[in-house]
Design a protein around this motif. Sequence first.
Motif, PDB file in Angstrom:
ATOM      1  N   LEU A  95       3.487  -4.547   3.224  1.00  0.00           N
ATOM      2  CA  LEU A  95       4.339  -3.367   3.331  1.00  0.00           C
ATOM      3  C   LEU A  95       3.498  -2.128   3.070  1.00  0.00           C
ATOM      4  CD1 LEU A  95       7.286  -2.218   3.587  1.00  0.00           C
ATOM      5  CD2 LEU A  95       7.401  -2.360   1.081  1.00  0.00           C
ATOM      6  N   VAL A  96       3.605  -1.147   3.971  1.00  0.00           N
ATOM      7  CA  VAL A  96       2.970   0.157   3.775  1.00  0.00           C
ATOM      8  C   VAL A  96       4.080   1.163   3.490  1.00  0.00           C
ATOM      9  CG1 VAL A  96       1.614   2.010   4.830  1.00  0.00           C
ATOM     10  CG2 VAL A  96       1.020  -0.383   5.279  1.00  0.00           C
ATOM     11  N   ILE A  97       3.981   1.840   2.344  1.00  0.00           N
ATOM     12  CA  ILE A  97       4.995   2.809   1.956  1.00  0.00           C
ATOM     13  C   ILE A  97       4.438   4.222   2.085  1.00  0.00           C
ATOM     14  CG2 ILE A  97       6.466   3.678   0.104  1.00  0.00           C
ATOM     15  CD1 ILE A  97       6.544   0.886  -1.070  1.00  0.00           C
ATOM     16  N   ILE A  98       5.092   5.026   2.912  1.00  0.00           N
ATOM     17  CA  ILE A  98       4.798   6.455   2.952  1.00  0.00           C
ATOM     18  C   ILE A  98       5.656   7.072   1.860  1.00  0.00           C
ATOM     19  CG2 ILE A  98       4.850   8.553   4.346  1.00  0.00           C
ATOM     20  CD1 ILE A  98       4.587   6.760   6.828  1.00  0.00           C
ATOM     21  N   SER A  99       5.001   7.669   0.890  1.00  0.00           N
ATOM     22  CA  SER A  99       5.623   7.960  -0.385  1.00  0.00           C
ATOM     23  C   SER A  99       6.546   9.167  -0.380  1.00  0.00           C
ATOM     24  CB  SER A  99       4.516   8.182  -1.424  1.00  0.00           C
ATOM     25  OG  SER A  99       5.050   8.566  -2.662  1.00  0.00           O
ATOM     26  N   LEU A 100       7.304   9.266  -1.463  1.00  0.00           N
ATOM     27  CA  LEU A 100       7.920  10.523  -1.844  1.00  0.00           C
ATOM     28  C   LEU A 100       6.826  11.573  -2.022  1.00  0.00           C
ATOM     29  CD1 LEU A 100      10.031   9.140  -4.817  1.00  0.00           C
ATOM     30  CD2 LEU A 100      11.026  10.012  -2.712  1.00  0.00           C
ATOM     31  N   GLY A 101       7.214  12.837  -2.012  1.00  0.00           N
ATOM     32  CA  GLY A 101       6.250  13.897  -2.282  1.00  0.00           C
ATOM     33  C   GLY A 101       6.314  14.983  -1.238  1.00  0.00           C
ATOM     34  N   SER A 102       5.593  16.051  -1.484  1.00  0.00           N
ATOM     35  CA  SER A 102       5.574  17.168  -0.550  1.00  0.00           C
ATOM     36  C   SER A 102       5.121  16.700   0.827  1.00  0.00           C
ATOM     37  CB  SER A 102       4.628  18.262  -1.063  1.00  0.00           C
ATOM     38  OG  SER A 102       4.489  19.270  -0.100  1.00  0.00           O
ATOM     39  N   LEU A 103       5.973  16.912   1.815  1.00  0.00           N
ATOM     40  CA  LEU A 103       5.697  16.407   3.163  1.00  0.00           C
ATOM     41  C   LEU A 103       4.384  16.947   3.708  1.00  0.00           C
ATOM     42  CD1 LEU A 103       6.963  14.683   5.445  1.00  0.00           C
ATOM     43  CD2 LEU A 103       8.036  16.771   6.297  1.00  0.00           C
ATOM     44  N   TYR A 104       4.154  18.234   3.518  1.00  0.00           N
ATOM     45  CA  TYR A 104       3.012  18.884   4.154  1.00  0.00           C
ATOM     46  C   TYR A 104       1.723  18.827   3.338  1.00  0.00           C
ATOM     47  CZ  TYR A 104       6.049  20.582   7.842  1.00  0.00           C
ATOM     48  OH  TYR A 104       6.900  20.637   8.907  1.00  0.00           O
ATOM     49  N   THR A 105       1.817  18.649   2.030  1.00  0.00           N
ATOM     50  CA  THR A 105       0.590  18.684   1.231  1.00  0.00           C
ATOM     51  C   THR A 105       0.275  17.385   0.501  1.00  0.00           C
ATOM     52  OG1 THR A 105       1.819  19.715  -0.592  1.00  0.00           O
ATOM     53  CG2 THR A 105       0.645  21.184   0.920  1.00  0.00           C
ATOM     54  N   SER A 106       1.214  16.434   0.473  1.00  0.00           N
ATOM     55  CA  SER A 106       0.940  15.139  -0.148  1.00  0.00           C
ATOM     56  C   SER A 106       0.948  13.985   0.849  1.00  0.00           C
ATOM     57  CB  SER A 106       1.967  14.838  -1.250  1.00  0.00           C
ATOM     58  OG  SER A 106       1.795  15.689  -2.346  1.00  0.00           O
ATOM     59  N   ILE A 107       1.782  14.103   1.893  1.00  0.00           N
ATOM     60  CA  ILE A 107       1.949  12.994   2.833  1.00  0.00           C
ATOM     61  C   ILE A 107       1.148  13.191   4.119  1.00  0.00           C
ATOM     62  CG2 ILE A 107       3.626  11.551   4.021  1.00  0.00           C
ATOM     63  CD1 ILE A 107       3.815  11.693   0.892  1.00  0.00           C
ATOM     64  N   LEU A 108       1.343  14.326   4.786  1.00  0.00           N
ATOM     65  CA  LEU A 108       0.629  14.555   6.049  1.00  0.00           C
ATOM     66  C   LEU A 108      -0.894  14.573   5.899  1.00  0.00           C
ATOM     67  CD1 LEU A 108       2.904  17.112   7.941  1.00  0.00           C
ATOM     68  CD2 LEU A 108       2.819  14.621   8.138  1.00  0.00           C
ATOM     69  N   PRO A 109      -1.462  14.956   4.735  1.00  0.00           N
ATOM     70  CA  PRO A 109      -2.918  14.841   4.605  1.00  0.00           C
ATOM     71  C   PRO A 109      -3.456  13.442   4.867  1.00  0.00           C
ATOM     72  CG  PRO A 109      -2.078  16.254   2.878  1.00  0.00           C
ATOM     73  CD  PRO A 109      -0.875  15.682   3.592  1.00  0.00           C
TER      74      PRO A 109
ATOM     75  N   THR B 110      -4.335  11.451  -2.081  1.00  0.00           N
ATOM     76  CA  THR B 110      -5.018  12.566  -1.420  1.00  0.00           C
ATOM     77  C   THR B 110      -5.979  13.263  -2.388  1.00  0.00           C
ATOM     78  OG1 THR B 110      -3.156  13.997  -1.954  1.00  0.00           O
ATOM     79  CG2 THR B 110      -3.192  13.019   0.237  1.00  0.00           C
ATOM     80  N   VAL B 111      -6.967  13.952  -1.827  1.00  0.00           N
ATOM     81  CA  VAL B 111      -8.014  14.577  -2.662  1.00  0.00           C
ATOM     82  C   VAL B 111      -8.260  16.033  -2.257  1.00  0.00           C
ATOM     83  CG1 VAL B 111      -9.215  12.425  -3.245  1.00  0.00           C
ATOM     84  CG2 VAL B 111      -9.787  13.609  -1.117  1.00  0.00           C
ATOM     85  N   SER B 112      -7.217  16.707  -1.749  1.00  0.00           N
ATOM     86  CA  SER B 112      -7.421  18.073  -1.242  1.00  0.00           C
ATOM     87  C   SER B 112      -6.746  19.153  -2.088  1.00  0.00           C
ATOM     88  CB  SER B 112      -6.922  18.173   0.203  1.00  0.00           C
ATOM     89  OG  SER B 112      -5.583  17.724   0.311  1.00  0.00           O
ATOM     90  N   ASP B 113      -6.154  18.782  -3.225  1.00  0.00           N
ATOM     91  CA  ASP B 113      -5.523  19.777  -4.090  1.00  0.00           C
ATOM     92  C   ASP B 113      -6.571  20.790  -4.572  1.00  0.00           C
ATOM     93  OD1 ASP B 113      -3.822  21.162  -5.740  1.00  0.00           O
ATOM     94  OD2 ASP B 113      -3.722  19.616  -7.294  1.00  0.00           O
ATOM     95  N   ASN B 114      -6.213  22.062  -4.598  1.00  0.00           N
ATOM     96  CA  ASN B 114      -7.153  23.085  -5.077  1.00  0.00           C
ATOM     97  C   ASN B 114      -6.497  24.051  -6.061  1.00  0.00           C
ATOM     98  OD1 ASN B 114      -5.544  24.313  -3.083  1.00  0.00           O
ATOM     99  ND2 ASN B 114      -7.117  25.837  -2.639  1.00  0.00           N
TER     100      ASN B 114
ATOM    101  N   VAL C  63       0.855  -1.184   0.000  1.00  0.00           N
ATOM    102  CA  VAL C  63       0.000   0.000   0.000  1.00  0.00           C
ATOM    103  C   VAL C  63       0.890   1.233   0.000  1.00  0.00           C
ATOM    104  CG1 VAL C  63      -1.730   1.336   1.277  1.00  0.00           C
ATOM    105  CG2 VAL C  63      -1.884  -1.167   1.203  1.00  0.00           C
ATOM    106  N   ILE C  64       0.611   2.151  -0.918  1.00  0.00           N
ATOM    107  CA  ILE C  64       1.399   3.374  -1.033  1.00  0.00           C
ATOM    108  C   ILE C  64       0.514   4.562  -0.718  1.00  0.00           C
ATOM    109  CG2 ILE C  64       2.753   4.824  -2.599  1.00  0.00           C
ATOM    110  CD1 ILE C  64       3.390   2.258  -4.182  1.00  0.00           C
ATOM    111  N   LEU C  65       0.936   5.374   0.267  1.00  0.00           N
ATOM    112  CA  LEU C  65       0.185   6.562   0.663  1.00  0.00           C
ATOM    113  C   LEU C  65       0.887   7.798   0.122  1.00  0.00           C
ATOM    114  CD1 LEU C  65      -0.363   5.673   4.446  1.00  0.00           C
ATOM    115  CD2 LEU C  65      -1.914   5.188   2.539  1.00  0.00           C
ATOM    116  N   GLY C  66       0.186   8.600  -0.677  1.00  0.00           N
ATOM    117  CA  GLY C  66       0.850   9.782  -1.215  1.00  0.00           C
ATOM    118  C   GLY C  66      -0.038  10.643  -2.063  1.00  0.00           C
ATOM    119  N   GLY C  67       0.616  11.504  -2.866  1.00  0.00           N
ATOM    120  CA  GLY C  67      -0.082  12.395  -3.769  1.00  0.00           C
ATOM    121  C   GLY C  67       0.220  12.027  -5.210  1.00  0.00           C
ATOM    122  N   GLY C  68       0.392  13.012  -6.071  1.00  0.00           N
ATOM    123  CA  GLY C  68       0.521  12.737  -7.490  1.00  0.00           C
ATOM    124  C   GLY C  68       1.916  12.419  -7.958  1.00  0.00           C
ATOM    125  N   THR C  69       2.794  13.416  -7.990  1.00  0.00           N
ATOM    126  CA  THR C  69       4.116  13.247  -8.589  1.00  0.00           C
ATOM    127  C   THR C  69       4.966  12.241  -7.830  1.00  0.00           C
ATOM    128  OG1 THR C  69       4.034  15.530  -9.371  1.00  0.00           O
ATOM    129  CG2 THR C  69       6.184  14.456  -9.364  1.00  0.00           C
ATOM    130  N   GLY C  70       5.024  12.353  -6.497  1.00  0.00           N
ATOM    131  CA  GLY C  70       5.842  11.445  -5.699  1.00  0.00           C
ATOM    132  C   GLY C  70       5.376  10.006  -5.791  1.00  0.00           C
TER     133      GLY C  70
END
Length: 317
Positions: free
Chosen positions: A180-194, A34-38, A7-14
């Motif tokens: 395995l759960v992978i916390i992904s690459l990507g913006s820490l505050y807007t792709s991962i912490l959400p 994540t689904v909070s991009d505006n 399972v991979i948790l993240g946003g788009g690019t990362g």
Amino acid sequence: MEKKKVVILGGGTGSSRILMSLKDLPIDITAVITVSDNGRSTGRLREEFSIPAVGDIRKVLSNLSTLPDEVKEVMESRLSTNNDSLNSHAIGNLILTSLFKSTKSLKVSIERLSTLLQVKHTVLPLSEDNLTLIGETVDGEIIEGEEQITTSNKKYKRIGYKEEPHVLPEVIEKIQNADLVIISLGSLYTSILPHLTCKEIVKAINETPAKVMYVCNAMTQPGETDGFGVSDHVNTLEKYIGKNTIDVVIASNTKIDEDILKKYETKEQKDQVAIDYENLKDVHYEVIESDLLTTKEGKITHNSLKLSSVIFSYLNR
């Protein structure tokens, strides 16, 4: 033999970078996005149709598609027109929005588009809710909106949502049953912490028998993670999910040409994330470092083949 579940948790690019690395391996992947991009096309569609963000999901589906690259190019192409209501919209965003208006479910819309794009793995939205990301700065200011958080160039002490997020039940089930759960690459505050501000996600990560891996970013984010080393990234994550939660951290030790680093520092205010060995001496997690980066055409990115090799080797210990 049953495939290992990742399972991979993240946003788009990362997330796309990791998924491109792993998608052809004999494993069962679930990408939770994540689904909070505006911002840009996504933000305008959210405002007009009151839907969760579709941009990062589009990007992930494009990268997971097994169809020829020409299909990905169509999904990622943007309209160029004098009509302000259509200009700059990504074609894939319009398709997902149309499907959502028909199905009333982002999850079902993703399933249908996955079939059309011949995606072999599972992509899930974090939530079906129309969520607004908020950030509290170290000065106590509240910044509302993912794009505003990214562009404000401020340091944050807390990330959360304006609304109470309802995590998709399937997401929790996938985490509970993962290897395995992978916390992904990507913006820490807007792709991962959400992901990690959601109580259900934190509970599932703490209770899953799966190992938890963090793939550390290659570069810092202006304003948000200036001066952060590997340990700072992990410490930030564990403020949300609890101490001793992460089992392994993947970090790059690639030596990058000074001219390229200087360009990033000058033009983008980004620095390479250092492996701060002094702070990593007695940590509870394993650090796997490797030469993982490439600088093709002067752009610093993770090498997909090298990254997949490190992750797959760990998964199959």
